[in-house]
Enzyme design. Structure first.
Site, PDB file in Angstrom:
ATOM      1  NE  ARG A  11       0.880  11.677   7.691  1.00  0.00           N
ATOM      2  CZ  ARG A  11       1.311  12.925   7.878  1.00  0.00           C
ATOM      3  NH1 ARG A  11       0.447  13.837   8.205  1.00  0.00           N
ATOM      4  NH2 ARG A  11       2.572  13.198   7.761  1.00  0.00           N
ATOM      5  CB  ILE A  49       7.999   6.355  14.340  1.00  0.00           C
ATOM      6  CG1 ILE A  49       9.202   5.443  14.159  1.00  0.00           C
ATOM      7  CG2 ILE A  49       7.668   7.133  13.083  1.00  0.00           C
ATOM      8  CD1 ILE A  49      10.461   6.133  13.684  1.00  0.00           C
ATOM      9  CB  CYS A 101      -4.572  10.231  11.914  1.00  0.00           C
ATOM     10  SG  CYS A 101      -2.971   9.589  12.335  1.00  0.00           S
ATOM     11  CE  LYS A 111      -1.564   1.446   4.162  1.00  0.00           C
ATOM     12  NZ  LYS A 111      -1.198   2.823   4.543  1.00  0.00           N
ATOM     13  CG  ASN A 112       2.476   2.553   3.503  1.00  0.00           C
ATOM     14  OD1 ASN A 112       1.298   2.863   3.259  1.00  0.00           O
ATOM     15  ND2 ASN A 112       2.912   2.312   4.719  1.00  0.00           N
ATOM     16  NE  ARG A 124      -7.119   4.296   6.006  1.00  0.00           N
ATOM     17  CZ  ARG A 124      -6.647   5.441   6.495  1.00  0.00           C
ATOM     18  NH1 ARG A 124      -7.073   5.897   7.661  1.00  0.00           N
ATOM     19  NH2 ARG A 124      -5.759   6.139   5.823  1.00  0.00           N
TER      20      ARG A 124
HETATM   21  C1  EPZ Z   1       4.595   6.734   6.313  1.00  0.00           C
HETATM   22  O1  EPZ Z   1       3.820   7.729   6.949  1.00  0.00           O
HETATM   23  C2  EPZ Z   1       3.680   5.513   6.217  1.00  0.00           C
HETATM   24  N1  EPZ Z   1       2.500   5.856   5.418  1.00  0.00           N
HETATM   25  C3  EPZ Z   1       3.262   5.086   7.628  1.00  0.00           C
HETATM   26  O2  EPZ Z   1       2.456   3.912   7.509  1.00  0.00           O
HETATM   27  C4  EPZ Z   1       4.525   4.738   8.406  1.00  0.00           C
HETATM   28  O3  EPZ Z   1       4.160   4.398   9.722  1.00  0.00           O
HETATM   29  C5  EPZ Z   1       5.465   5.934   8.431  1.00  0.00           C
HETATM   30  O4  EPZ Z   1       5.752   6.398   7.093  1.00  0.00           O
HETATM   31  C6  EPZ Z   1       6.783   5.521   9.076  1.00  0.00           C
HETATM   32  O5  EPZ Z   1       7.636   6.573   9.205  1.00  0.00           O
HETATM   33  C7  EPZ Z   1       2.617   5.874   4.068  1.00  0.00           C
HETATM   34  O6  EPZ Z   1       3.675   5.611   3.510  1.00  0.00           O
HETATM   35  C8  EPZ Z   1       1.376   6.209   3.313  1.00  0.00           C
HETATM   36  P1  EPZ Z   1       6.672  10.034   8.346  1.00  0.00           P
HETATM   37  P2  EPZ Z   1       4.329   9.268   6.960  1.00  0.00           P
HETATM   38  O7  EPZ Z   1       6.596  11.297   7.591  1.00  0.00           O
HETATM   39  O8  EPZ Z   1       5.055   9.556   5.713  1.00  0.00           O
HETATM   40  C9  EPZ Z   1       6.851  13.239  11.828  1.00  0.00           C
HETATM   41  C10 EPZ Z   1       0.543   2.607   7.826  1.00  0.00           C
HETATM   42  O9  EPZ Z   1       0.108   2.038   8.816  1.00  0.00           O
HETATM   43  N2  EPZ Z   1       6.743  14.234  10.748  1.00  0.00           N
HETATM   44  O10 EPZ Z   1       7.811   9.085   8.090  1.00  0.00           O
HETATM   45  O11 EPZ Z   1       3.162  10.097   7.313  1.00  0.00           O
HETATM   46  C11 EPZ Z   1       5.580  12.411  11.965  1.00  0.00           C
HETATM   47  O12 EPZ Z   1       4.644  13.080  12.794  1.00  0.00           O
HETATM   48  C12 EPZ Z   1       1.088   4.024   7.930  1.00  0.00           C
HETATM   49  O13 EPZ Z   1       0.614   2.101   6.669  1.00  0.00           O
HETATM   50  C13 EPZ Z   1       6.907  15.581  11.049  1.00  0.00           C
HETATM   51  O14 EPZ Z   1       7.122  15.954  12.188  1.00  0.00           O
HETATM   52  O15 EPZ Z   1       5.329   9.202   8.183  1.00  0.00           O
HETATM   53  C14 EPZ Z   1       6.080  11.131  12.580  1.00  0.00           C
HETATM   54  O16 EPZ Z   1       6.187  11.301  13.972  1.00  0.00           O
HETATM   55  C15 EPZ Z   1       0.922   4.559   9.334  1.00  0.00           C
HETATM   56  N3  EPZ Z   1       6.794  16.496  10.058  1.00  0.00           N
HETATM   57  C16 EPZ Z   1       7.490  10.976  11.985  1.00  0.00           C
HETATM   58  O17 EPZ Z   1       7.857  12.279  11.494  1.00  0.00           O
HETATM   59  C17 EPZ Z   1       6.555  16.140   8.751  1.00  0.00           C
HETATM   60  O18 EPZ Z   1       6.489  17.023   7.869  1.00  0.00           O
HETATM   61  C18 EPZ Z   1       7.576  10.007  10.824  1.00  0.00           C
HETATM   62  O19 EPZ Z   1       6.585  10.389   9.910  1.00  0.00           O
HETATM   63  C19 EPZ Z   1       6.401  14.764   8.456  1.00  0.00           C
HETATM   64  C20 EPZ Z   1       6.504  13.822   9.472  1.00  0.00           C
END
Ligand code: EPZ
Length: 421
Positions: free
Chosen positions: A95, A331, A119, A22-23, A401
């Site tokens: 998101r 994370i 979320c 999915k990702n 999802r």
């Molecule tokens: C991706 O989410 C995945 N989703 C998530 O999978 C996965 O858990 C996550 O990466 C792992 O890091 C998709 O790929 C669609 P991040 P993403 O940006 O990109 C913070 C699932 O279950 N952050 O790597 O949204 C954020 O709050 C989902 O399939 C900022 O602070 O995750 C988090 O604490 C859940 N500012 C951390 O970084 C930003 O601009 C990692 O987020 C972006 C992120």
């Protein structure tokens, strides 16, 4: 509201075929916006989030047609953009919709994308996406809950360093950089396999990218991108989930169409916990090794560390392991919603801040439980498969999802599981 009813205690045996990730599919669909030529994706999983992303790009001007033959084959064609707006009612549900921001700015020089909002697993800001795009010359305003971005003179290459890796921000900026003037260097980039898969697609479209999968990714902008064909990589989180299903039920599963190394750090942690993992033809085998599961400490980390998306599933396994396991989530701020639900099934877990201490118990007991987010939901299914008696899992739209045909795949290997409307 559908529910899942599971009667536990049956060791699972047989073969599970892993679907496309999915990702990886979500950014790949967004990447199709970057060209006016057809992009054909294969091995796209049939999950709700993919449907949402397809609906979003269709609103923007993409035609998305299922092509016969191989399963999950979709042809995306965006001869021109008819809108640059990702509306709140779509973005609030998923998101990852924010991934159209980079491609829209690169192709049309403007975008209006709703802020995703929080979320279940945390506030999840997009500040890293926005700061990176500003460094590439975009003007970003936040108006009425929307990101209003413009780059009238196009985007330019920039040097961008992330304070911490972000999968989505890395993907958005790499896509934006493919059509920017000049070279972009992203330092402390996310290294997930899904980033490498997106880069493979973009390279096939004619982009110039180096270092995908490492912490420094360099993109040299080009004039335009062409169409391409691309097969989505297998879902490492789904593969890990079914490996844990085999171990937690004391069975043995052949996990097909997913190489063992995709599990990253989770592989050695599962082996340490007493899960036997063996390479096999077109996949790997997973089973409980000598009948005993051991408590093992885990800290989630960006790839290649232990995946946060496997944390809830691993916790379910630790609930019936011998001894204790300290599980630390680094994370996301609030990714322990499965804890109170697992405790209703007899698990012994205490949470202190970002760490959960799990003390193994002999057996879990079936109970009515509630799903809260995608990965928490599947951890309840895993616990139910191992528990004594009947478990009813509510709000399973979360599962739909991200897991293709979960109950069908589980029933095919012996699970007593059914979906009740
Ligand atoms: C991706 O989410 C995945 N989703 C998530 O999978 C996965 O858990 C996550 O990466 C792992 O890091 C998709 O790929 C669609 P991040 P993403 O940006 O990109 C913070 C699932 O279950 N952050 O790597 O949204 C954020 O709050 C989902 O399939 C900022 O602070 O995750 C988090 O604490 C859940 N500012 C951390 O970084 C930003 O601009 C990692 O987020 C972006 C992120």
């Amino acid at each position: 509201m559908d529910r899942l009813v599971v009667t536990g205690g049956v060791p699972l045996h047989g073969t599970v075929r892993i679907s496309g990730a999915k990702n990886a599919a979500l950014p790949a669909i967004a990447a199709a916006l970057l060209t006016d030529e057809p992009v054909e994706l294969e091995n796209v999983p049939d999950v709700v989030d993919v449907g949402s992303m397809l609906r979003l790009v269709q609103r923007l001007g993409t035609s998305a047609t299922h092509v016969g033959g191989a399963p999950g084959r979709i042809r995306l064609f965006t001869p021109e953009l008819v809108s640059v707006e990702a509306p709140y009612d779509l973005v609030r549900r998923m998101r990852a919709s924010v991934l159209v921001l980079g491609p829209l700015l690169a192709r049309a020089g403007r975008a209006r994308v709703s802020l995703p909002g929080g979320c279940a697993i945390g506030p999840r800001p997009v500040d890293l996406h926005l700061k990176g795009l500003e460094r590439m010359g975009a003007t970003i305003d936040l108006v009425d809950g929307y990101i209003e971005a413009t780059a009238p003179r196009g985007l330019r290459g920039a040097e961008i360093e992330f304070p911490q890796p972000s999968v989505g921000a890395t993907e958005n900026l790499v896509m934006a950089a493919t059509l920017a003037r000049g070279t972009t260097r992203i330092v402390n980039a996310a290294r997930e396999p899904e980033i490498v898969d997106l880069a493979r697609l973009l390279l096939a479209m004619g982009a110039k990218i180096e270092g995908a999968g490492t912490d420094v990714v360099t993109v040299e902008g080009v004039e335009r991108l062409a169409g391409a064909r691309h097969a989505i990589l297998p879902d490492r989180i789904e593969a890990g989930t079914y490996a844990i299903a085999a171990a937690i039920t004391g069975g043995r599963l052949k996990i097909e169409n997913a190489p063992l190394e995709l599990l990253g750090a989770a592989r050695e942690k599962l082996v340490e916990a007493g899960v036997e993992l063996r390479e096999a033809e077109n996949g790997f085998e997973a089973a409980r090794a000598n009948g005993v599961l051991e408590g093992v400490d885990v800290v989630t980390r960006p790839y290649p560390g232990f995946a946060t998306d496997l944390q809830a599933q691993f916790m379910a396994l630790m609930c019936i392991a011998r001894g204790a396991a300290m599980i630390t989530e680094t994370i996301f701020e609030n990714r322990f919603m499965h804890v109170p639900e697992l405790m209703r099934m007899g698990a012994r877990i205490t949470v202190h801040g970002g760490s959960a201490l799990v003390r193994g118990v002999e057996r879990l007991k079936g109970a009515p439980v509630m799903a809260t987010d995608l990965r928490a939901s599947v951890s309840l299914v895993l616990a139910a498969l191992a528990a004594e008696g009947r478990t009813e899992i509510n709000r399973i739209y979360h599962l739909d999802r991200g897991y293709e045909s979960l109950e069908r795949k589980l029933a095919a290997v012996g699970a007593r599981i059914e979906r009740v409307p």
